[in-house]
Design a protein around this motif. Structure first.
Motif, PDB file in Angstrom:
ATOM      1  N   GLY B 381      43.249  54.218  37.639  1.00  0.00           N
ATOM      2  CA  GLY B 381      43.144  54.600  39.052  1.00  0.00           C
ATOM      3  C   GLY B 381      42.325  53.606  39.870  1.00  0.00           C
ATOM      4  N   ILE B 382      41.377  52.966  39.202  1.00  0.00           N
ATOM      5  CA  ILE B 382      40.558  51.956  39.895  1.00  0.00           C
ATOM      6  C   ILE B 382      41.464  50.802  40.342  1.00  0.00           C
ATOM      7  CG2 ILE B 382      38.603  50.360  39.649  1.00  0.00           C
ATOM      8  CD1 ILE B 382      37.624  52.214  37.333  1.00  0.00           C
ATOM      9  N   LEU B 383      42.378  50.415  39.445  1.00  0.00           N
ATOM     10  CA  LEU B 383      43.304  49.311  39.761  1.00  0.00           C
ATOM     11  C   LEU B 383      44.268  49.709  40.878  1.00  0.00           C
ATOM     12  CD1 LEU B 383      44.252  48.056  36.173  1.00  0.00           C
ATOM     13  CD2 LEU B 383      42.306  47.415  37.591  1.00  0.00           C
ATOM     14  N   LEU B 384      44.694  50.967  40.843  1.00  0.00           N
ATOM     15  CA  LEU B 384      45.618  51.439  41.885  1.00  0.00           C
ATOM     16  C   LEU B 384      44.965  51.338  43.261  1.00  0.00           C
ATOM     17  CD1 LEU B 384      48.242  52.832  42.805  1.00  0.00           C
ATOM     18  CD2 LEU B 384      47.233  55.026  42.184  1.00  0.00           C
ATOM     19  N   LYS B 385      43.703  51.724  43.325  1.00  0.00           N
ATOM     20  CA  LYS B 385      42.985  51.654  44.598  1.00  0.00           C
ATOM     21  C   LYS B 385      42.844  50.200  45.064  1.00  0.00           C
ATOM     22  CE  LYS B 385      40.225  53.495  47.786  1.00  0.00           C
ATOM     23  NZ  LYS B 385      40.513  54.642  48.635  1.00  0.00           N
ATOM     24  N   LEU B 386      42.484  49.321  44.132  1.00  0.00           N
ATOM     25  CA  LEU B 386      42.336  47.900  44.486  1.00  0.00           C
ATOM     26  C   LEU B 386      43.669  47.332  44.979  1.00  0.00           C
ATOM     27  CD1 LEU B 386      40.178  46.723  41.428  1.00  0.00           C
ATOM     28  CD2 LEU B 386      39.382  46.965  43.785  1.00  0.00           C
ATOM     29  N   ALA B 387      44.752  47.785  44.350  1.00  0.00           N
ATOM     30  CA  ALA B 387      46.082  47.305  44.744  1.00  0.00           C
ATOM     31  C   ALA B 387      46.437  47.790  46.144  1.00  0.00           C
ATOM     32  CB  ALA B 387      47.122  47.780  43.739  1.00  0.00           C
ATOM     33  N   LYS B 388      46.193  49.077  46.388  1.00  0.00           N
ATOM     34  CA  LYS B 388      46.547  49.642  47.696  1.00  0.00           C
ATOM     35  C   LYS B 388      45.790  48.945  48.824  1.00  0.00           C
ATOM     36  CE  LYS B 388      47.687  54.485  46.869  1.00  0.00           C
ATOM     37  NZ  LYS B 388      47.179  55.839  47.128  1.00  0.00           N
ATOM     38  N   LEU B 389      44.539  48.577  48.547  1.00  0.00           N
ATOM     39  CA  LEU B 389      43.725  47.952  49.591  1.00  0.00           C
ATOM     40  C   LEU B 389      43.840  46.436  49.578  1.00  0.00           C
ATOM     41  CD1 LEU B 389      40.564  50.221  49.397  1.00  0.00           C
ATOM     42  CD2 LEU B 389      42.393  50.280  51.084  1.00  0.00           C
ATOM     43  N   LYS B 390      44.679  45.915  48.671  1.00  0.00           N
ATOM     44  CA  LYS B 390      44.927  44.466  48.580  1.00  0.00           C
ATOM     45  C   LYS B 390      43.642  43.668  48.430  1.00  0.00           C
ATOM     46  CE  LYS B 390      49.064  44.954  51.401  1.00  0.00           C
ATOM     47  NZ  LYS B 390      48.881  46.372  51.744  1.00  0.00           N
ATOM     48  N   VAL B 391      42.779  44.147  47.536  1.00  0.00           N
ATOM     49  CA  VAL B 391      41.495  43.486  47.308  1.00  0.00           C
ATOM     50  C   VAL B 391      41.698  42.261  46.411  1.00  0.00           C
ATOM     51  CG1 VAL B 391      39.179  43.808  46.333  1.00  0.00           C
ATOM     52  CG2 VAL B 391      40.325  45.718  47.491  1.00  0.00           C
ATOM     53  N   ASP B 392      41.078  41.154  46.778  1.00  0.00           N
ATOM     54  CA  ASP B 392      41.136  39.952  45.944  1.00  0.00           C
ATOM     55  C   ASP B 392      40.244  40.170  44.717  1.00  0.00           C
ATOM     56  OD1 ASP B 392      40.403  37.432  44.775  1.00  0.00           O
ATOM     57  OD2 ASP B 392      41.165  36.430  46.571  1.00  0.00           O
ATOM     58  N   VAL B 393      40.844  40.132  43.534  1.00  0.00           N
ATOM     59  CA  VAL B 393      40.076  40.452  42.324  1.00  0.00           C
ATOM     60  C   VAL B 393      39.750  39.212  41.489  1.00  0.00           C
ATOM     61  CG1 VAL B 393      40.969  42.812  42.173  1.00  0.00           C
ATOM     62  CG2 VAL B 393      42.191  40.963  41.002  1.00  0.00           C
ATOM     63  N   SER B 394      39.837  38.020  42.104  1.00  0.00           N
ATOM     64  CA  SER B 394      39.668  36.805  41.292  1.00  0.00           C
ATOM     65  C   SER B 394      38.331  36.786  40.540  1.00  0.00           C
ATOM     66  CB  SER B 394      39.844  35.544  42.136  1.00  0.00           C
ATOM     67  OG  SER B 394      39.197  35.676  43.359  1.00  0.00           O
ATOM     68  N   THR B 395      37.281  37.338  41.148  1.00  0.00           N
ATOM     69  CA  THR B 395      35.970  37.269  40.487  1.00  0.00           C
ATOM     70  C   THR B 395      35.840  38.216  39.290  1.00  0.00           C
ATOM     71  OG1 THR B 395      35.112  38.876  42.073  1.00  0.00           O
ATOM     72  CG2 THR B 395      34.709  36.540  42.553  1.00  0.00           C
ATOM     73  N   ILE B 396      36.709  39.204  39.205  1.00  0.00           N
ATOM     74  CA  ILE B 396      36.576  40.154  38.083  1.00  0.00           C
ATOM     75  C   ILE B 396      37.819  40.181  37.188  1.00  0.00           C
ATOM     76  CG2 ILE B 396      34.948  41.657  39.315  1.00  0.00           C
ATOM     77  CD1 ILE B 396      37.385  43.614  39.696  1.00  0.00           C
ATOM     78  N   LYS B 397      38.699  39.219  37.433  1.00  0.00           N
ATOM     79  CA  LYS B 397      39.999  39.244  36.764  1.00  0.00           C
ATOM     80  C   LYS B 397      39.890  39.328  35.236  1.00  0.00           C
ATOM     81  CE  LYS B 397      43.007  35.816  37.529  1.00  0.00           C
ATOM     82  NZ  LYS B 397      43.748  34.952  38.478  1.00  0.00           N
ATOM     83  N   ASP B 398      38.938  38.578  34.675  1.00  0.00           N
ATOM     84  CA  ASP B 398      38.856  38.561  33.204  1.00  0.00           C
ATOM     85  C   ASP B 398      38.301  39.866  32.634  1.00  0.00           C
ATOM     86  OD1 ASP B 398      36.478  37.956  34.424  1.00  0.00           O
ATOM     87  OD2 ASP B 398      35.708  36.779  32.745  1.00  0.00           O
ATOM     88  N   THR B 399      37.778  40.736  33.481  1.00  0.00           N
ATOM     89  CA  THR B 399      37.238  42.003  32.957  1.00  0.00           C
ATOM     90  C   THR B 399      38.258  43.143  33.020  1.00  0.00           C
ATOM     91  OG1 THR B 399      36.447  42.869  35.078  1.00  0.00           O
ATOM     92  CG2 THR B 399      34.961  41.387  33.893  1.00  0.00           C
ATOM     93  N   LEU B 400      39.320  42.949  33.799  1.00  0.00           N
ATOM     94  CA  LEU B 400      40.217  44.068  34.126  1.00  0.00           C
ATOM     95  C   LEU B 400      40.836  44.737  32.898  1.00  0.00           C
ATOM     96  CD1 LEU B 400      42.111  42.609  37.239  1.00  0.00           C
ATOM     97  CD2 LEU B 400      40.212  44.243  37.233  1.00  0.00           C
ATOM     98  N   LEU B 401      41.127  43.933  31.881  1.00  0.00           N
ATOM     99  CA  LEU B 401      41.783  44.519  30.704  1.00  0.00           C
ATOM    100  C   LEU B 401      40.833  44.685  29.529  1.00  0.00           C
ATOM    101  CD1 LEU B 401      45.333  42.905  30.732  1.00  0.00           C
ATOM    102  CD2 LEU B 401      44.669  45.225  31.336  1.00  0.00           C
TER     103      LEU B 401
END
Ligand SMILES: Cc1cc2nc3c(=O)[nH]c(=O)nc-3n(C[C@H](O)[C@H](O)[C@H](O)COP(=O)(O)OP(=O)(O)OC[C@H]3O[C@@H](n4cnc5c(N)ncnc54)[C@H](O)[C@@H]3O)c2cc1C
Lengths: 145, 422
Positions: B381-401
């Motif tokens: 759900g955290i990812l869904l929210k980030l997607a809906k708001l089109k947040v740039d996740v480059s700084t946390i990309k390696d932590t997402l999975l």
């Protein structure tokens, strides 16, 4: 409405909050009995231990509550005074709420296929996690505006 | 006194009525349904089919709800036309109902393929309590059930009928089940799970004809193979019920076109739910995302605008959560990017050693566009929210999975979220 707030700097990840949450939501509400109960209850607060610190997290009882809109079984509702209300009997384990929660604050209990979430210890009207936190990293205070 | 007429007594219609009543006790509300039930959890009919939920537990707003909220409920009344010039809705029994404001929330219906014999008795859609009851009746006399389509609804019917001990065969045109919401690897995980539990899956084949005199007796596949069965469930997607509005002047494409206030091109007419083609917040284009949470939210937005609040809708999303035989999956947004590796698209994937857990995230220029989590679904759900708001996740990309990914990881990203750290 009062809410739970967290101070990660004070959190030592001792997990007292998780233990008192699990015991408080067990049928016996007693540690030594709770640990041998059939379905050992899962805590609805969790402490994430990371490089940047320790972060306790439970349901925010947020005003938006997208989980309520997402619930296909009408097991969830929201009350402006009491926060999020969960009718466990209605839950079918579809996990729509897990998908909708922007905080990742809903757990899944695969044993009975029901979701697990913070109820602010409605039975005693005083969240046990905050009451028992030895370092006061969890506090239960009026909502910050 | 203003009169709001709502066509549709389900997720979108009820949400609209409830949100109006939270603030306005004056406006007159009438809800119309062609079905015979007070509002019920449509998505639970598959649990009713499998026997996991009893019929009386399907109802989520009983008669007293309408009474307590001063809502007039007209059941078994089918609207056949909207006369927008006269602000009237015409019913099948020729009655005309006046309105000042109209909400069209009449949902969608199963798509039936145009093949010979498709309307024979025993060929059913899976949309209503009535459909389910008929299916349950048929399950007593037909030892075999054929499901046309390997999408969510088809597989939910397959699961329910398997639980009723039928011999279930799923006929899928594409090479995999759930191809609309999963990628190849994850859909194969589900296919294996279904087969392990005794559901037969015939991929790459389509039905050509339903055979029988009046009653369905068998189906014939394009391969020439004939399968004897008196129960066929059509699970080939849904189509918005636009027949009602065809001559009303309301513009529609796949569904009724609405603006960000859920308003149609006609100022007194709103639309919400499976009938509405709203803006998709992740795909950034108009789409019908026929899902319960979208219907509830759209009903709420329509309500607030009917009350004059000027509340904008953030947009719908394609998102699904299901579990078959103990294997859960949640996916949302784009699950098969158009050009992986090109145009800024990137896929990140992780799986456990035993291949029981699979997670994939699709990004475009560092913004999350979709994700699939199989068997370990928490935190998506955290990812869904980030997607809906089109947040740039480059700084946390390696932590997402990473297995320890959690909300605190996003604390330094600036986007609207509840403050909860001291
Ligand atoms: C088996 C199944 C499982 C599903 N599972 C999920 C799930 O897990 N998650 C999810 O998000 N979604 C799921 N869905 C989809 C979800 O049910 C729909 O998105 C949702 O019900 C849409 O709500 P709605 O109010 O737009 O319309 P509907 O629920 O379709 O209701 C339409 C209403 O309009 C009435 N109506 C229609 N035509 C007329 C007419 N001409 N005159 C008068 N009344 C009329 C109907 O009687 C009904 O009251 C599932 C659907 C099915 C069938």
């Amino acid at each position: 409405m009062k809410k739970l707030y967290y101070d990660p700097k004070k959190c030592t990840a001792c997990k007292t909050c998780e233990i008192v949450c699990a015991i408080g939501h067990s049928p016996s509400k007693d540690l030594y009995t709770a640990i041998v109960e059939d379905n050992v209850s899962l805590p609805s607060v969790r402490v994430y231990v990371g490089q940047e610190g320790n972060f306790p997290l439970a349901c925010r009882h947020c005003k938006d509550h997208p989980c309520v809109n997402a619930c296909i079984a009408s097991a969830l509702s929201y009350d402006t005074e009491k926060g999020l209300l969960f009718n466990k009997e209605k839950c079918v384990g579809c996990w729509m709420c897990v998908m909708a929660c922007p905080y990742g604050a809903v757990r899944t209990d695969k044993r009975d296929n029901k979701s697990v979430r913070c109820d602010l210890c409605a039975d005693i009207n005083d969240p046990r996690c905050a009451k028992n936190c030895p370092t006061k990293a969890i506090v239960y205070v009026e909502e910050k505006k | 006194m203003k009169h709001l007429l709502i066509i549709g007594n389900s997720a979108a219609g009820i949400s609209c009525a409830e949100n109006i009543r939270k603030k306005d006790k004056e406006i007159k509300i009438t809800i119309l349904s062609k079905e015979d039930y007070t509002a019920y959890n449509r998505c639970l009919i598959s649990y009713y089919l499998s026997g996991d939920v009893k019929e009386d537990k399907l109802i989520y707003r009983a008669k007293d709800f309408y009474k307590d909220n001063a809502i007039e409920l007209l059941l078994n009344k089918k609207a056949i036309r909207i006369d927008a010039k006269k602000n009237q809705v015409v019913l099948e029994d020729k009655t005309r109902l006046d309105y000042d404001v109209l909400l069209v929330a009449n949902g969608a219906s199963p798509k039936f393929p145009e093949i010979k014999g498709i309307r024979k008795k025993g060929v059913l859609g899976f949309r209503t309590i009535a459909d389910t009851k008929e299916m349950l009746d048929m399950s007593l006399v037909s030892p075999v059930a054929c499901i046309l389509g390997g999408g969510l609804i088809g597989l939910k019917a397959a699961y329910g009928l398997k639980k009723r001990n039928l011999d279930v065969k799923v006929i899928v045109k594409s090479p995999q089940v759930l191809s609309q919401i999963l990628d190849k690897e994850s859909s194969e995980m589900f296919q294996r799970r279904l087969i392990e539990h005794g559901i037969e899956i015939l991929t790459g084949s389509d039905v050509q004809e339903v055979i029988g005199n009046g009653d369905c007796k068998a189906i014939k596949l394009d391969s020439g193979k004939v399968i004897a069965t008196s129960l066929v469930v059509v699970g080939k997607g849904v189509t918005p019920n636009t027949d009602l509005i065809e001559e009303s002047g309301i513009s529609f494409d796949e569904g009724i076109k609405v603006d960000e206030y859920m308003k149609t091109n006609i100022p007194t007419i709103y639309a919400a739910g499976d009938i509405a083609q709203a803006y998709d917040a992740i795909l950034e284009k108009a789409s019908v995302n026929a899902l319960w949470p979208n219907a509830v939210e759209q009903g709420m937005i329509a309500a607030r605008n009917i009350m004059g609040e000027n509340k904008k809708y953030a947009g719908s999303t394609g998102m699904n959560s299901v579990e078959f035989f103990g294997l859960p999956v949640i996916s949302f947004g784009m699950t098969r990017p158009p050009h992986p590796g090109e145009d800024g698209y990137e896929e990140i994937v992780t799986r456990d050693k035993r291949n029981t857990i699979y997670k994939k995230i699709i990004l475009k220029n560092n913004v999350i566009k979709g994700a699939i989590f199989v068997n370990k679904i928490e935190n998506i759900g955290i990812l869904l929210k980030l997607a809906k708001l089109k947040v740039d996740v480059s700084t946390i990309k390696d932590t997402l999975l990473r297995s320890d990914f959690n909300f605190s990881v996003t604390k330094d990203l600036h986007y609207e979220k509840e403050e909860f750290y001291l």
